[in-house]
Design an enzyme around this catalytic site. Structure first.
Site, PDB file in Angstrom:
ATOM      1  N   GLU A  80     -11.856  18.291   0.786  1.00 49.02           N
ATOM      2  CA  GLU A  80     -11.593  19.319  -0.229  1.00 49.02           C
ATOM      3  C   GLU A  80     -11.899  20.715   0.306  1.00 49.02           C
ATOM      4  O   GLU A  80     -12.425  20.879   1.406  1.00 49.02           O
ATOM      5  CB  GLU A  80     -12.426  19.007  -1.483  1.00 49.02           C
ATOM      6  CG  GLU A  80     -12.034  17.657  -2.069  1.00 49.02           C
ATOM      7  CD  GLU A  80     -12.744  17.307  -3.361  1.00 49.02           C
ATOM      8  OE1 GLU A  80     -13.748  17.962  -3.697  1.00 49.02           O
ATOM      9  OE2 GLU A  80     -12.271  16.361  -4.022  1.00 49.02           O
ATOM     10  N   GLU A 104      -5.090   9.504   2.177  1.00 48.28           N
ATOM     11  CA  GLU A 104      -3.912   8.812   2.720  1.00 48.28           C
ATOM     12  C   GLU A 104      -3.227   9.671   3.778  1.00 48.28           C
ATOM     13  O   GLU A 104      -2.852   9.194   4.847  1.00 48.28           O
ATOM     14  CB  GLU A 104      -2.895   8.518   1.594  1.00 48.28           C
ATOM     15  CG  GLU A 104      -3.387   7.557   0.536  1.00 48.28           C
ATOM     16  CD  GLU A 104      -4.030   8.246  -0.654  1.00 48.28           C
ATOM     17  OE1 GLU A 104      -4.768   9.239  -0.449  1.00 48.28           O
ATOM     18  OE2 GLU A 104      -3.797   7.785  -1.783  1.00 48.28           O
ATOM     19  N   CYS A 144      -1.092   9.594  -4.726  1.00 45.19           N
ATOM     20  CA  CYS A 144      -0.413  10.673  -5.463  1.00 45.19           C
ATOM     21  C   CYS A 144       1.018  10.824  -4.949  1.00 45.19           C
ATOM     22  O   CYS A 144       1.396  10.254  -3.918  1.00 45.19           O
ATOM     23  CB  CYS A 144      -1.187  11.982  -5.323  1.00 45.19           C
ATOM     24  SG  CYS A 144      -0.940  12.809  -3.735  1.00 45.19           S
TER      25      CYS A 144
HETATM   26  N1  THU Z   1      -7.264  12.011  -3.707  1.00 48.44           N
HETATM   27  C1  THU Z   1      -6.985  11.261  -2.605  1.00 48.44           C
HETATM   28  O1  THU Z   1      -7.640  11.394  -1.556  1.00 48.44           O
HETATM   29  N2  THU Z   1      -5.985  10.348  -2.695  1.00 48.44           N
HETATM   30  C2  THU Z   1      -5.248  10.115  -3.818  1.00 48.44           C
HETATM   31  O2  THU Z   1      -4.348   9.283  -3.798  1.00 48.44           O
HETATM   32  C3  THU Z   1      -5.524  10.858  -5.036  1.00 48.44           C
HETATM   33  C4  THU Z   1      -6.527  11.937  -4.939  1.00 48.44           C
HETATM   34  C5  THU Z   1      -8.364  12.979  -3.627  1.00 48.44           C
HETATM   35  C6  THU Z   1      -7.968  14.424  -3.659  1.00 48.44           C
HETATM   36  C7  THU Z   1      -9.226  15.074  -4.218  1.00 48.44           C
HETATM   37  O3  THU Z   1     -10.116  15.330  -3.145  1.00 48.44           O
HETATM   38  C8  THU Z   1      -9.836  14.003  -5.102  1.00 48.44           C
HETATM   39  O4  THU Z   1      -9.233  12.790  -4.732  1.00 48.44           O
HETATM   40  C9  THU Z   1      -9.639  14.241  -6.588  1.00 48.44           C
HETATM   41  O5  THU Z   1      -8.320  14.477  -6.886  1.00 48.44           O
END
Ligand code: THU
Length: 136
Positions: free
Chosen positions: A52, A63, A96
């Site tokens: 993040e 991913e 996502c």
């Molecule tokens: N996130 C992922 O790493 N993979 C996903 O498929 C969905 C969301 C992460 C992004 C962010 O750091 C946190 O999860 C919350 O959205």
């Protein structure tokens, strides 16, 4: 369409490595730690975790981190057989939309393993992202 099928051993290895990878996540804002493992057509494994940023939109999902890691390490074009996604405390985590597009880039029938509402699920990326945008 059924995905390229993973063996039980491959699936277990991918989930175990993704669980280890999520310990390296940098998620101070959401506190939602995610790990992912990709397996290539020839059986090599690569991991990633979410990273993040204070500027939230710059966040990278686990991913895509795992796929980009693999892209830089394989000889020639990456061919994805599968990807597994794990979160802390078994929180459901289907990839996502952005990650689905990136998964599809490297394998039209990649097996996607993720935690659903009750258990782990395995789906073909073609079913998760119909009418995939492609240039080639
Ligand atoms: N996130 C992922 O790493 N993979 C996903 O498929 C969905 C969301 C992460 C992004 C962010 O750091 C946190 O999860 C919350 O959205």
């Amino acid at each position: 369409m059924p995905p390229i099928s993973l063996t039980d051993k491959e699936r277990a290895m991918m989930l175990g490595m993704a669980t280890a990878a999520l310990q390296h996540a940098y998620a101070p804002y959401s506190k939602f730690r995610v790990g992912a493992t990709v397996i290539t057509d020839d059986g090599h494994l690569y991991t990633g975790s979410n990273v993040e940023n204070a500027s939230y939109g710059l966040t990278m999902c686990a991913e895509r981190a795992a796929i980009f890691n693999a892209v830089h390490q394989v000889q020639g074009k990456l061919k994805l057989k599968g990807i597994a996604v794990v979160t802390e405390n078994d929180v459901p985590c289907p990839p996502c939309g952005a990650c689905r597009q990136v998964i599809a880039e490297f394998g039209a029938n990649t097996a996607v393993v993720f935690r659903g509402q009750t258990d782990y699920m395995e789906m073909n990326i073609a079913d998760m992202l119909p009418e995939t945008f492609r240039l080639t």
